[in-house]
Design a protein around this motif. Sequence first.
Motif, PDB file in Angstrom:
ATOM      1  N   THR A 132      66.209  72.644  40.868  1.00 51.70           N
ATOM      2  CA  THR A 132      66.800  72.682  42.203  1.00 51.70           C
ATOM      3  C   THR A 132      66.384  73.959  42.927  1.00 51.70           C
ATOM      4  O   THR A 132      66.039  73.939  44.117  1.00 51.70           O
ATOM      5  N   PHE A 133      66.383  75.070  42.208  1.00 49.98           N
ATOM      6  CA  PHE A 133      65.958  76.353  42.774  1.00 49.98           C
ATOM      7  C   PHE A 133      64.507  76.281  43.248  1.00 49.98           C
ATOM      8  O   PHE A 133      64.163  76.768  44.334  1.00 49.98           O
ATOM      9  N   PHE A 134      63.642  75.661  42.438  1.00 48.74           N
ATOM     10  CA  PHE A 134      62.221  75.587  42.773  1.00 48.74           C
ATOM     11  C   PHE A 134      61.971  74.787  44.051  1.00 48.74           C
ATOM     12  O   PHE A 134      60.944  74.976  44.712  1.00 48.74           O
ATOM     13  N   HIS A 135      62.860  73.894  44.411  1.00 44.96           N
ATOM     14  CA  HIS A 135      62.657  73.142  45.643  1.00 44.96           C
ATOM     15  C   HIS A 135      62.728  74.055  46.864  1.00 44.96           C
ATOM     16  O   HIS A 135      62.130  73.761  47.902  1.00 44.96           O
TER      17      HIS A 135
ATOM     18  N   PRO B 207      66.705  83.697  40.129  1.00 45.50           N
ATOM     19  CA  PRO B 207      66.901  82.301  39.733  1.00 45.50           C
ATOM     20  C   PRO B 207      68.182  82.165  38.907  1.00 45.50           C
ATOM     21  O   PRO B 207      68.778  83.160  38.471  1.00 45.50           O
ATOM     22  N   PRO B 208      68.622  80.941  38.633  1.00 42.90           N
ATOM     23  CA  PRO B 208      69.916  80.740  37.978  1.00 42.90           C
ATOM     24  C   PRO B 208      69.965  81.239  36.527  1.00 42.90           C
ATOM     25  O   PRO B 208      69.031  81.013  35.757  1.00 42.90           O
ATOM     26  N   ASP B 209      71.023  81.926  36.183  1.00 41.35           N
ATOM     27  CA  ASP B 209      71.458  82.164  34.790  1.00 41.35           C
ATOM     28  C   ASP B 209      70.333  82.655  33.885  1.00 41.35           C
ATOM     29  O   ASP B 209      70.129  82.147  32.772  1.00 41.35           O
ATOM     30  N   MET B 210      69.631  83.684  34.308  1.00 44.64           N
ATOM     31  CA  MET B 210      68.496  84.167  33.532  1.00 44.64           C
ATOM     32  C   MET B 210      68.924  84.740  32.176  1.00 44.64           C
ATOM     33  O   MET B 210      68.286  84.477  31.150  1.00 44.64           O
ATOM     34  N   GLU B 211      69.996  85.506  32.164  1.00 45.87           N
ATOM     35  CA  GLU B 211      70.445  86.095  30.893  1.00 45.87           C
ATOM     36  C   GLU B 211      70.841  85.015  29.901  1.00 45.87           C
ATOM     37  O   GLU B 211      70.530  85.112  28.710  1.00 45.87           O
TER      38      GLU B 211
END
Length: 492
Positions: free
Chosen positions: A395-398, A326-330
């Motif tokens: 957006t990722f979850f879609h 998923p986006p930008d976890m860090e």
Amino acid sequence: MIMRRTWRSALRHDTACHPQTEGLCLMELWQYDATDLARLIRTGQASAREAVDSVLKRLHAVNPTVNAVVRVLEPEARAAAETADAARARGHALPPLHGVPVTTKVNVDQAGLPTDNGVVALKDFIAKEDSPVVANLKHAGAIIVGRTNAPAFSMRIFTDNALHGCTYNPRDRTVTPGGSSGGAGAATATGIGAIAHGNDIGGSVRIPAYCNGVVGLRTGFARIPSLNPSAPTGRPIGAILMATQGPHTRSVRDARLALEVMARGDRRDWRWNDVPMQGPPPARPIKVAIVPEVPGGPTHPAQAAAVRLAGKHLQAAGYVVEEILPPDMERGVELWHMICVTDVFGGLWPQMQKMGDPDAIAAMQAWLQVQKAVDLQGYVAALTEREGLMLRWMTFFHQWPLVILPTLCDLPPKQRADVTVEGQRDVLQSMRSALLAPLLGLPGLAVPVGSHEKLRTGVQIMSMRNREDLCLDAGEVIEAAEGVVKPIDPEH
């Protein structure tokens, strides 16, 4: 006892039994999950009094070893059971948890009892009314048999304090039972109640579930009304956005039942979401993003293996599983620290220094050395950046409605590992997988998957806000493959 023979005999012929109870004709009432126990009471095959007697007997047998329940409410529970049985005898409509023994955590208001939060200076701070989550459990017919332990100020993943002492992991006394709802996790694992209330701002439901090998549901933002009437001055922004309530259970279906009960509305909490428990069906097949190796540091091989095994269970049930980040976890982990450390430094830290608790103070000092508070400009910027990150995750979850991560990136740490800077740094590194759900206000369901020596390994299933149902659906698939959790005797 005639009644006891009756419910055992009836259960023997019940083909609709949950896997946890199937074929176990001589189980004691404390061994049942809440769903089956409520059914036995509702149909007259057991009484609330028998259920409470059984759980209290279990409590007295195992609690001296684990110290999970630090205030036993025996007279109150017995009186409530008599009232519950009388209501059934009169033919009253019975609520969903009628007569089912549960526990609550010492950091939420329960009328007539101290909201001590594990702090010596608060041992006589008596609540005048129930918090919403306690009121909702009572409204559902649950009988509260005790209050579970938490670290002082509920700010560690180690459940130890100068007021109530240390809670021990029933699977391995040398490691933490998790925190801050460690007492709740240990109580559930050992059969002291079918449902244990907890709360979560950085993993405090999911981490104890992982450490004790049970199920823990961190609900999403505003799903369950959450406030303490004894604290009218309110909470910092980080807590308002991130802290949620949730249950520990031994079955996923009990987590679903507890969610429905706990989520009853309360007008005292302006944030509460009045939304359906079941959301619109996602596109089929449901796509799952698994993250065995969490960015930003090492992931223990056993935890990475648990995530991949959970993915295999879901794939076998028709889900499409991909290893994708998923986006930008860090950056999300960094934002959690920027917001929460600044909140703590400005509010809780001065209270801790004034009220005192040696290990809590040492752990907090270590945390504040590893992660620095930011100034007002940096704090506002972190909150703004959080909003942008939420948009990217939504957006990722879609495309991938479910994300599966390790609950912790490492095995449960040894007791008191966080009181040194070096130890706290390791603990915070391990926690990075747990911090994303609270940062973004998302639900997360912790379920056991696999094992490592004495302990269960485990994963957390995350989805978008208000989609606890998707997490629970996936959790039931994993549970079907792994087996339903059974209560254990604690290690001595």
